[in-house]
Design an enzyme around this catalytic site. Sequence first.
Site, mmCIF file in Angstrom:
data_model
loop_
_atom_site.group_PDB
_atom_site.id
_atom_site.type_symbol
_atom_site.label_atom_id
_atom_site.label_comp_id
_atom_site.label_asym_id
_atom_site.label_seq_id
_atom_site.Cartn_x
_atom_site.Cartn_y
_atom_site.Cartn_z
ATOM 1 N N THR A 164 0.847 -1.187 0.000
ATOM 2 C CA THR A 164 0.000 0.000 0.000
ATOM 3 C C THR A 164 0.883 1.237 0.000
ATOM 4 O O THR A 164 2.006 1.197 0.485
ATOM 5 C CB THR A 164 -0.852 -0.045 1.287
ATOM 6 O OG1 THR A 164 -1.764 -1.108 1.155
ATOM 7 C CG2 THR A 164 -1.589 1.241 1.553
ATOM 8 N N ARG A 192 -14.278 -7.153 -0.188
ATOM 9 C CA ARG A 192 -13.553 -6.891 1.066
ATOM 10 C C ARG A 192 -13.013 -5.459 1.066
ATOM 11 O O ARG A 192 -12.460 -4.987 0.093
ATOM 12 C CB ARG A 192 -12.391 -7.875 1.203
ATOM 13 C CG ARG A 192 -11.535 -7.697 2.466
ATOM 14 C CD ARG A 192 -10.282 -6.878 2.194
ATOM 15 N NE ARG A 192 -9.371 -6.864 3.343
ATOM 16 C CZ ARG A 192 -8.283 -6.102 3.402
ATOM 17 N NH1 ARG A 192 -7.970 -5.311 2.401
ATOM 18 N NH2 ARG A 192 -7.507 -6.121 4.468
ATOM 19 N N VAL A 193 -13.202 -4.785 2.182
ATOM 20 C CA VAL A 193 -12.660 -3.439 2.353
ATOM 21 C C VAL A 193 -11.657 -3.487 3.492
ATOM 22 O O VAL A 193 -11.951 -4.023 4.564
ATOM 23 C CB VAL A 193 -13.795 -2.428 2.649
ATOM 24 C CG1 VAL A 193 -13.228 -1.057 2.984
ATOM 25 C CG2 VAL A 193 -14.750 -2.335 1.468
ATOM 26 N N THR A 215 -0.100 1.154 6.788
ATOM 27 C CA THR A 215 -0.051 0.034 5.840
ATOM 28 C C THR A 215 0.155 -1.244 6.630
ATOM 29 O O THR A 215 0.788 -1.237 7.673
ATOM 30 C CB THR A 215 1.092 0.216 4.819
ATOM 31 O OG1 THR A 215 1.152 -0.959 3.988
ATOM 32 C CG2 THR A 215 2.437 0.427 5.472
ATOM 33 N N GLY A 216 -0.384 -2.330 6.112
ATOM 34 C CA GLY A 216 -0.241 -3.604 6.816
ATOM 35 C C GLY A 216 -1.545 -4.364 6.795
ATOM 36 O O GLY A 216 -2.385 -4.162 5.910
ATOM 37 N N HIS A 217 -1.712 -5.198 7.787
ATOM 38 C CA HIS A 217 -2.866 -6.094 7.826
ATOM 39 C C HIS A 217 -4.116 -5.325 8.256
ATOM 40 O O HIS A 217 -4.348 -5.070 9.435
ATOM 41 C CB HIS A 217 -2.556 -7.235 8.790
ATOM 42 C CG HIS A 217 -3.563 -8.334 8.747
ATOM 43 N ND1 HIS A 217 -3.550 -9.373 9.643
ATOM 44 C CD2 HIS A 217 -4.613 -8.572 7.915
ATOM 45 C CE1 HIS A 217 -4.554 -10.186 9.358
ATOM 46 N NE2 HIS A 217 -5.209 -9.727 8.324
ATOM 47 N N GLY A 218 -4.940 -4.971 7.248
ATOM 48 C CA GLY A 218 -6.061 -4.065 7.471
ATOM 49 C C GLY A 218 -7.040 -4.506 8.538
ATOM 50 O O GLY A 218 -7.560 -3.683 9.300
HETATM 51 N N1 ASP Z 1 -3.588 -2.184 4.625
HETATM 52 C C1 ASP Z 1 -3.918 -2.780 3.344
HETATM 53 C C2 ASP Z 1 -5.194 -3.576 3.491
HETATM 54 O O1 ASP Z 1 -5.332 -4.318 4.442
HETATM 55 C C3 ASP Z 1 -2.844 -3.664 2.811
HETATM 56 C C4 ASP Z 1 -1.471 -3.079 2.793
HETATM 57 O O2 ASP Z 1 -1.141 -2.190 3.561
HETATM 58 O O3 ASP Z 1 -0.678 -3.515 1.970
HETATM 59 O O4 ASP Z 1 -6.009 -3.502 2.611
#
Ligand code: ASP
Length: 300
Positions: A164, A192-193, A215-218
Site C-alpha cells: 500500500t 472486502r474493504v 499500511t499492513g494487515h487491514g
Molecule cells: N492495509 C492494506 C489492506 O489491508 C494492505 C497493505 O497495507 O498492503 O487492505
Amino acid sequence: MVKPALIVHGGAGEIPQSEEADYLTGCQQAFEAGWHILECGGSALDAVEAAVRAMEDDPTFDAGVGSVLNSVGEIELDAMIMDGATLNLGAVAAVRGIANPITLARRIMEHTAHNVLVGEGARRFAEQIGLRLCSQAELTVPREVARYREHQQAVLEEHGGHDTVGAVAIDRAGHVASATSTGGIAFKMPGRVGDSPLVGAGAYADDLCGGASATGHGEMIMRVLLSKTATDAIARGMTAQEAAEHAVSILQDRVQGKAGVIVVDRQGEIGFAHNTPRMAVSWRTPGGEIRAVIRRQRVG
Ligand code: ASP
C-alpha cells in the site's frame, strides 16, 4: 509560517531484495512529486495527492497499476484522503477500473455531500466527472498474475500484500493532510474493504496535532484505529517518532497485528515505525537531504 514537511511510504511487507531498487526509486519519486508542490507554497492536500498518484502509477506498488488480485482474479481498490484543516475526508472502497483512486477520493470530499463511495457508485461518479477509467487489464501486472496463480495452488498465506502507498504532509500555512491508496491484500474476497479507506484506521489528519498513514494487515489496523492512535499520541505530547512507535506497539500488544505507520506532527517533525519485516519510506532530513530507505524491523 510553518516549516513544510512530507513523508511517504510504499508499504511495509517482505519487499524482496530483487525489488528493493524499484521501491526506493518509486518512493523517492513520489516524495519529490509532493515536495515540489510544498516547496512552491502549495497545499498539503495537493502534495499528498500528487505523491500518492505517483505511486499509483508505478507498477511496483500495490495501488493503482500493480495492485494485487482478489480471489476471483480481479482488482478492487481502496483509498482515502483527509484534510486536517476541516477534518473533511473522501474515500472510495472496492472500486474497479480507476487508475487513480486517490483523486477520486479527493473529488468525493470536495464535490459531493458524502465522504465515502463504494463499488459501482464510486465508478459511476468517476465517469460523471470525467476521471480516467481503465480496464482491469490496464491495472494488472505479470507479477500479480503469477502471485495469483501461486495462491490458487497453495493455502493462502496469512495476509499477502502490504505494498500500500501513503503520504502525510504539512504545508507552510500549517495545514496537515494524509492520503492512503491500496489494492488491498492478495486473494481477498470480492467486496472486502481494508483499513485504507476507513478514517482513523488507514489515515488521519488534524491540524491541531498532525497526520498519519498506515499500511499492513487491514483487519488488525482497523481494530486499533492505527492512524488515529498515532495522532492522539501526538496530542498527548509525544513526538512524531514516539507516536508512530506507540501506535505500532498498541497494535502489537492488543491484536498482534502487523503494520507500519508514517507520521508528521504540526511542527513538521516526521516519524515512522513498523513491526513487519521491512518498510519503504522517503522523507527529507532537516538538512535538506531527500532520503529513501527500506527499514528493517524496528519497534519501540
Ligand atoms: N492495509 C492494506 C489492506 O489491508 C494492505 C497493505 O497495507 O498492503 O487492505
